[in-house]
Enzyme design. Structure first.
Site, PDB file in Angstrom:
ATOM      1  CG  ASP A  67      -0.211  -0.171   2.596  1.00  0.00           C
ATOM      2  OD1 ASP A  67       0.975  -0.597   2.767  1.00  0.00           O
ATOM      3  OD2 ASP A  67      -0.860  -0.881   3.394  1.00  0.00           O
ATOM      4  CG  ASP A 136      -8.041  -1.016  11.844  1.00  0.00           C
ATOM      5  OD1 ASP A 136      -7.082  -1.575  11.261  1.00  0.00           O
ATOM      6  OD2 ASP A 136      -8.479   0.012  10.897  1.00  0.00           O
ATOM      7  CG  HIS A 138      -5.369  -2.344   8.643  1.00  0.00           C
ATOM      8  ND1 HIS A 138      -5.176  -1.064   9.118  1.00  0.00           N
ATOM      9  CD2 HIS A 138      -4.113  -2.476   9.280  1.00  0.00           C
ATOM     10  CE1 HIS A 138      -4.156  -0.437   9.270  1.00  0.00           C
ATOM     11  NE2 HIS A 138      -3.398  -1.255   9.408  1.00  0.00           N
ATOM     12  CD  GLU A 143      -8.077   0.847   7.785  1.00  0.00           C
ATOM     13  OE1 GLU A 143      -8.181   0.331   8.431  1.00  0.00           O
ATOM     14  OE2 GLU A 143      -7.459   2.239   7.856  1.00  0.00           O
TER      15      GLU A 143
HETATM   16  P1  PGA Z   1       2.939  -1.265  12.547  1.00  0.00           P
HETATM   17  O1  PGA Z   1       1.583  -1.181  11.233  1.00  0.00           O
HETATM   18  O2  PGA Z   1       3.745  -2.526  12.237  1.00  0.00           O
HETATM   19  O3  PGA Z   1       3.485   0.211  12.461  1.00  0.00           O
HETATM   20  O4  PGA Z   1       2.051  -1.615  13.852  1.00  0.00           O
HETATM   21  C1  PGA Z   1       0.902  -2.245  11.021  1.00  0.00           C
HETATM   22  C2  PGA Z   1      -0.214  -2.124  10.100  1.00  0.00           C
HETATM   23  O5  PGA Z   1      -0.925  -0.985  10.283  1.00  0.00           O
HETATM   24  O6  PGA Z   1      -0.450  -2.889   9.321  1.00  0.00           O
END
Ligand code: PGA
Length: 263
Positions: A67, A136, A138, A143
């Protein structure tokens, strides 16, 4: 799903880097899906180490990132493109022609998304997809409520994601509201999936996606529908799982049936 619980972040990173390295050694032109965020930083450092010390060869590997924020140019300090170059690509023998990160400042994100899907197809599909998990639940920027059939597309970021990611920006208002992200359908087509997570703040979502129901409200739970998923956690991230003893027994005894599992 195979659940591997490691004592800490360092071991989580070493274990996941070894899994990725093993796949590259087995197939030199591996198509590797990559993730950004805090979680994979040390996994990438370990891969750099394996490249430098053991000659792990990335020259024929093709990579696709999950992404990118819409509106950020590839060299913007908060772009995931720059993150990947700083944390991995510039330290290994990556071939820049085989490195794909969604382009955040494209004029036409929808058309770009289709093109991205086509490039994945042309490369023969993703062999191994690395994933983190958001607070959350994801995977990539899929999302809550994202369709399990979704493909690469534009997605509006959820409030919690914006708040979680505000730490990288000067103020919360600077966090982009939209991203281009691989879809859940795209991710589920990868031949193998490796999800990594660390820290107590991931304990709830890890318990939900591993042991809870399949639900678009925790999009990582879609991985329950995939036939080859390895999850590497540190102990804090695994602290709310209920079947820990079973996972650990399997981890320690899987050599007994290793050939059958093909892992
Ligand atoms: P993080 O993010 O590794 O910074 O916790 C993970 C994500 O949002 O997929």
């Amino acid at each position: 799903m195979e659940i591997i619980i490691t004592p800490d972040y360092e071991q989580m990173s070493k274990t996941s880097a070894r899994i990725i390295a093993r796949e590259i050694k087995k197939k030199h032109d591996l198509v590797l899906g990559l993730a950004t965020g805090d979680t994979p930083v040390e996994t990438y450092q370990e891969l750099v180490k394996i490249h430098k010390e053991e000659g792990l060869d990335f020259s024929k590997v093709t990579t696709f990132n999950l992404d990118e924020y819409i509106g950020l140019a590839p060299l913007h300090k908060n772009s995931y493109n720059l993150f990947m170059w700083e944390n991995l690509f510039k330290h290994i023998n990556a071939n820049s022609e085989n490195v794909y990160v969604p382009q955040g400042n494209t004029d036409d994100p929808e058309e770009f998304s289709q093109w991205y899907e086509e490039q994945i197809k042309k490369a023969g599909g993703i062999d191994l997809q690395v994933l983190g998990i958001g607070g959350d639940g994801h995977i990539a920027f899929n999302e809550p409520g994202s369709s399990f059939a979704s493909r690469t597309r534009v997605k509006a970021l959820y409030k919690q994601t914006i708040e979680d990611n505000a730490r990288f920006f000067e103020k919360v208002e600077d966090v982009p509201r939209f991203a281009i992200t691989m879809g859940i359908g795209t991710i589920l087509e990868a031949r193998k999936i490796l999800l990594i997570a660390n820290g107590e703040n991931k304990a709830d979502v890890c318990a939900q996606f591993i042991e809870g129901p399949v639900s678009s409200q925790i999009t990582a739970s879609a991985l329950q529908l995939h036939s080859y998923v390895t999850v590497v956690l540190d102990e804090p991230a695994a602290s709310k799982l209920t079947r820990t003893e079973y996972y650990n027994w399997v981890r320690d005894n899987k050599h007994l049936v290793q050939k059958k599992l093909g892992r």
